[in-house]
Design an enzyme around this catalytic site. Structure first.
Site, PDB file in Angstrom:
ATOM      1  N   THR A  18       0.825  -1.205   0.000  1.00  0.00           N
ATOM      2  CA  THR A  18       0.000   0.000   0.000  1.00  0.00           C
ATOM      3  C   THR A  18       0.864   1.261   0.000  1.00  0.00           C
ATOM      4  O   THR A  18       0.575   2.227  -0.711  1.00  0.00           O
ATOM      5  CB  THR A  18      -0.935   0.007   1.226  1.00  0.00           C
ATOM      6  OG1 THR A  18      -1.782  -1.145   1.174  1.00  0.00           O
ATOM      7  CG2 THR A  18      -1.788   1.253   1.252  1.00  0.00           C
TER       8      THR A  18
ATOM      9  N   GLN B 111      -6.474  -1.041  -3.100  1.00  0.00           N
ATOM     10  CA  GLN B 111      -5.628  -0.052  -2.437  1.00  0.00           C
ATOM     11  C   GLN B 111      -4.800   0.714  -3.485  1.00  0.00           C
ATOM     12  O   GLN B 111      -4.016   0.111  -4.226  1.00  0.00           O
ATOM     13  CB  GLN B 111      -4.689  -0.710  -1.437  1.00  0.00           C
ATOM     14  CG  GLN B 111      -5.386  -1.341  -0.250  1.00  0.00           C
ATOM     15  CD  GLN B 111      -5.649  -2.814  -0.446  1.00  0.00           C
ATOM     16  OE1 GLN B 111      -5.914  -3.262  -1.564  1.00  0.00           O
ATOM     17  NE2 GLN B 111      -5.589  -3.581   0.635  1.00  0.00           N
TER      18      GLN B 111
ATOM     19  N   GLN C 113     -10.145   3.686  -3.428  1.00  0.00           N
ATOM     20  CA  GLN C 113      -9.819   3.089  -2.134  1.00  0.00           C
ATOM     21  C   GLN C 113      -8.472   3.604  -1.640  1.00  0.00           C
ATOM     22  O   GLN C 113      -7.493   3.641  -2.391  1.00  0.00           O
ATOM     23  CB  GLN C 113      -9.793   1.560  -2.244  1.00  0.00           C
ATOM     24  CG  GLN C 113      -9.534   0.861  -0.916  1.00  0.00           C
ATOM     25  CD  GLN C 113      -9.718  -0.657  -0.999  1.00  0.00           C
ATOM     26  OE1 GLN C 113     -10.384  -1.151  -1.898  1.00  0.00           O
ATOM     27  NE2 GLN C 113      -9.147  -1.378  -0.057  1.00  0.00           N
ATOM     28  N   ASP C 114      -8.422   4.013  -0.336  1.00  0.00           N
ATOM     29  CA  ASP C 114      -7.169   4.454   0.296  1.00  0.00           C
ATOM     30  C   ASP C 114      -6.567   5.688  -0.384  1.00  0.00           C
ATOM     31  O   ASP C 114      -5.366   5.756  -0.604  1.00  0.00           O
ATOM     32  CB  ASP C 114      -6.143   3.321   0.312  1.00  0.00           C
ATOM     33  CG  ASP C 114      -6.528   2.180   1.231  1.00  0.00           C
ATOM     34  OD1 ASP C 114      -7.610   2.254   1.834  1.00  0.00           O
ATOM     35  OD2 ASP C 114      -5.762   1.204   1.333  1.00  0.00           O
TER      36      ASP C 114
ATOM     37  N   ASP D  66     -12.498   3.419   2.781  1.00  0.00           N
ATOM     38  CA  ASP D  66     -11.406   3.834   3.675  1.00  0.00           C
ATOM     39  C   ASP D  66     -10.549   4.926   3.025  1.00  0.00           C
ATOM     40  O   ASP D  66      -9.328   4.922   3.157  1.00  0.00           O
ATOM     41  CB  ASP D  66     -10.513   2.642   4.036  1.00  0.00           C
ATOM     42  CG  ASP D  66     -11.284   1.466   4.609  1.00  0.00           C
ATOM     43  OD1 ASP D  66     -12.403   1.667   5.102  1.00  0.00           O
ATOM     44  OD2 ASP D  66     -10.772   0.330   4.544  1.00  0.00           O
TER      45      ASP D  66
ATOM     46  N   ARG E 156     -15.038   3.242   9.501  1.00  0.00           N
ATOM     47  CA  ARG E 156     -14.991   1.981  10.236  1.00  0.00           C
ATOM     48  C   ARG E 156     -13.633   1.900  10.932  1.00  0.00           C
ATOM     49  O   ARG E 156     -12.640   2.490  10.468  1.00  0.00           O
ATOM     50  CB  ARG E 156     -15.208   0.779   9.310  1.00  0.00           C
ATOM     51  CG  ARG E 156     -14.218   0.660   8.159  1.00  0.00           C
ATOM     52  CD  ARG E 156     -14.472  -0.600   7.344  1.00  0.00           C
ATOM     53  NE  ARG E 156     -13.519  -0.743   6.246  1.00  0.00           N
ATOM     54  CZ  ARG E 156     -13.297  -1.879   5.601  1.00  0.00           C
ATOM     55  NH1 ARG E 156     -13.955  -2.987   5.948  1.00  0.00           N
ATOM     56  NH2 ARG E 156     -12.425  -1.938   4.610  1.00  0.00           N
TER      57      ARG E 156
ATOM     58  N   TRP F  20     -10.197   0.725  11.768  1.00  0.00           N
ATOM     59  CA  TRP F  20      -9.120  -0.114  11.256  1.00  0.00           C
ATOM     60  C   TRP F  20      -8.381  -0.813  12.395  1.00  0.00           C
ATOM     61  O   TRP F  20      -7.956  -1.959  12.264  1.00  0.00           O
ATOM     62  CB  TRP F  20      -8.163   0.768  10.440  1.00  0.00           C
ATOM     63  CG  TRP F  20      -7.001   0.065   9.822  1.00  0.00           C
ATOM     64  CD1 TRP F  20      -6.889  -1.261   9.530  1.00  0.00           C
ATOM     65  CD2 TRP F  20      -5.771   0.658   9.403  1.00  0.00           C
ATOM     66  NE1 TRP F  20      -5.666  -1.520   8.956  1.00  0.00           N
ATOM     67  CE2 TRP F  20      -4.963  -0.365   8.862  1.00  0.00           C
ATOM     68  CE3 TRP F  20      -5.291   1.971   9.417  1.00  0.00           C
ATOM     69  CZ2 TRP F  20      -3.688  -0.110   8.346  1.00  0.00           C
ATOM     70  CZ3 TRP F  20      -4.029   2.211   8.900  1.00  0.00           C
ATOM     71  CH2 TRP F  20      -3.236   1.187   8.376  1.00  0.00           C
TER      72      TRP F  20
END
Length: 579
Positions: A341, A371, A393-394, A415, A483, A485
């Site tokens: 990531t 990611q 995402q990310d 996220d 949420r 992590w």
């Protein structure tokens, strides 16, 4: 042949871990056998000091052992105990780093885990650097003023823990992961202890009957917040002054920026009208041991390159012709490229004090890339202003340390604002995008792992809205504030306007974990159709709608210790409430 090499490496790794653990057991035996002494070889008369010092540590036995050699010195001070505890942590992190250095994974046969190990080496070296800085601060600080350095020490020690855990969680091979985790047990436990002890510095000094000087900085911040609770955000903007310690040359530089006649050190232009055609080329011109602001002007254009502001490149100020005009883009991702990531980031800021203005940071991998980071920061005291951070995402990875975002547009799906640092996003637009079929949107995923560590993300005076493609599906595709992590995930949404796309539950459980029992999710004075809290997810045991007194802790003055560094960035900010 490759398989044999891996097997040999694993055997060597396990042997190294065994030696480390065995050494600990032997030392413990020596301590217990010390004649006329109690546990850990500490004289009975010194045990009271050890017990007092270690009372806030989670691993008390490990704590006692780490300071045992100091405890028998009857002239030792609390400062000596803190110094010893951090030094013991440094020694163990050095061992962890060496363990990872000795771990050899062939790039040709296992490219992903090879990259994960390389990332691990870098992060543990960053942890070592922070521990060495912590030791220097403790050594150079008078005992009665140690309390005033606690926030900085906690900032560094929290980053040390984040680097350790990020190191291991990116490794996918169970054999390598387990071996390295086992070899890092002493280091992580000592770091955990140091965080808990430093977080309770005031209580600790009081327990040792040490009188401290008044904390003028926090007192001033409290007074400022109390006086301005009912004022408008305009009166709270800190744009016209700099701290007394801020260099005069940099004050003039930022004043010139505001007038629009800033002269950069280097210019980047795709058409060749600057000294460089690439941002990477401009960064290579950063002078060794440079101390003042280093200003890089990036003219309008699309720069398809992976950029890293290196750790030694401090106080870089990079500005463009505006978000949507100056665009830095990439498409690295985990799903198709099988890379860590951290390495998917289009732009990474590592050097302390990085400031960006008027730039788009973009990752075009799309939701299929999973990611795929657009902007990653482990730059302490960094500020991003008038920028767009775009991905799925990310998208935004606030990896470590204190970070401030103002007047930005941040977009993504799952996220898409995540990390283990301490971030505040103020006066910005948060855009939820259309994810893949059967997916959901989670705006945040904070990774705070220890209750007393620094870390978390605050969204203040922001607007949360859907992108055009999501709008007709906004009631079908679930969108949540976030949420958890990690176990002590901390997220606050305050004074923000929430669109009707938000699920009434507000917060989503991380499947397969029980973090909803310990994480800290708060809301304060939000508005809009999504702001009604009466149907929030009651599985989150610590969820709360805050009052003004508790909410003040999450404003810039207290959350980021903003007055000590944020004025120097030249970025406007509200020190307290915005409404």
């Amino acid at each position: 042949m490759a398989g044999n090499n891996i097997a040999i490496t694993l055997v060597s790794l396990i042997l190294v871990v065994g030696v480390v653990c065995g050494a600990v057991l032997v030392l413990q035996g020596v301590d217990d056998a010390s004649s006329g002494k109690g546990d850990h070889g500490v004289s009975t008369g010194s045990m009271k000091s050890v017990t007092t010092f270690c009372q806030y540590a989670e691993y008390k036995d490990v704590c006692a052992k780490s300071i045992s050699h100091v405890a028998n010195n009857h002239s030792a001070t609390t400062k000596d105990f803190i110094f010893a505890a951090i030094k013991a942590t440094l020694e163990e992190v050095h061992k962890s780093h060496q363990l990872v250095v000795n771990t050899k994974i062939e790039q040709s046969t296992d490219p992903y885990n090879h990259m994960a190990i390389e990332d691990c080496k870098e992060m543990l070296q960053d942890a070592i650097d922070d521990l060495q800085a912590s030791i220097s601060v403790v050594g150079d600080t008078e005992l009665h003023t140690l309390k005033h350095r606690a926030d900085q020490l906690l900032n560094w020690m929290s980053a040390v823990y984040a680097y350790q855990t990020t190191c291991t969680e990116q490794i996918e091979s169970r054999l390598y992961k387990s071996a390295i985790e086992d070899g890092m047990i002493n280091a992580t436990q000592l770091t955990n202890n140091a965080i808990n002890i430093i977080a309770e510095m005031s209580k600790l000094l009081k327990a040792f009957n040490i009188t401290t000087t008044t904390d003028l900085l926090h007192k001033a911040a409290d007074k400022n917040n109390n006086n301005n609770n009912n004022t408008t955000s305009r009166r709270l903007l800190q744009t016209d002054h700099f701290p007394e310690w801020f260099p005069i040359a940099d004050r003039k530089l930022l004043a010139a920026q505001r007038r629009g006649n800033l002269r950069p050190n280097v210019v980047v232009a795709k058409d060749g009208s600057g000294q460089f055609k690439t941002i990477t080329g401009a960064l290579k011109s950063y002078p060794p041991k440079h101390k003042a602001k280093y200003v890089i002007y990036v003219k309008a254009g699309v720069y398809d390159e992976i950029v890293e502001v290196g750790k030694k490149m401090k106080n870089v100020f990079m500005y463009g012709d505006g978000a949507g005009k100056t665009i830095i883009t990439g498409k690295k991702n985990y799903a198709h490229m099988k890379i860590t990531t951290s390495k998917t980031a289009t732009f990474s800021a590592l050097g302390k004090g990085f400031v960006a203005r008027g730039i788009t940071f973009r990752n075009t991998a799309g939701p299929e890339g999973h990611q795929a980071v657009a902007y990653r920061s482990q730059s302490d005291m960094s500020a991003i202003f008038d920028c767009s951070i775009e991905g799925y995402q990310d998208t935004l990875y606030y990896h470590t340390y204190r970070q401030f975002y103002r007047n930005c547009v941040i977009s993504g799906t799952i996220d898409f604002i995540f990390g283990k640092g301490t971030a505040l996003i103020q006066n910005s637009i948060i855009i939820a995008r259309k994810p893949l079929v059967h997916q959901f949107n989670t705006i945040t995923a904070d990774g705070k792992e220890l209750a007393k560590a620094k870390g978390g993300v605050v969204l203040q005076n922001c607007r949360i809205v859907p992108e055009t493609a999501l709008n007709p599906l906004r009631f079908k595709v679930k969108t949540y504030f976030g949420r958890p992590w990690k176990a002590y995930s901390t997220t606050v949404v305050m004074e923000s306007q929430i669109g009707d796309l938000l699920s009434p539950l507000g917060w989503k459980i991380w499947d397969g974990e029980n973090f909803e029992k310990t994480c800290m999710y708060y809301e304060y004075k939000n508005s809009g159709p999504g702001a009604n809290t009466w149907r929030r997810n009651r599985a989150f045991k610590k969820f709360d709608v805050l009052g003004p007194i508790r909410a003040r802790h999450f404003t810039a003055g207290l959350w980021l210790d903003a007055n000590s560094w944020l004025p120097a960035t030249g970025v406007p900010f509200a020190i307290g409430y915005t409404k």
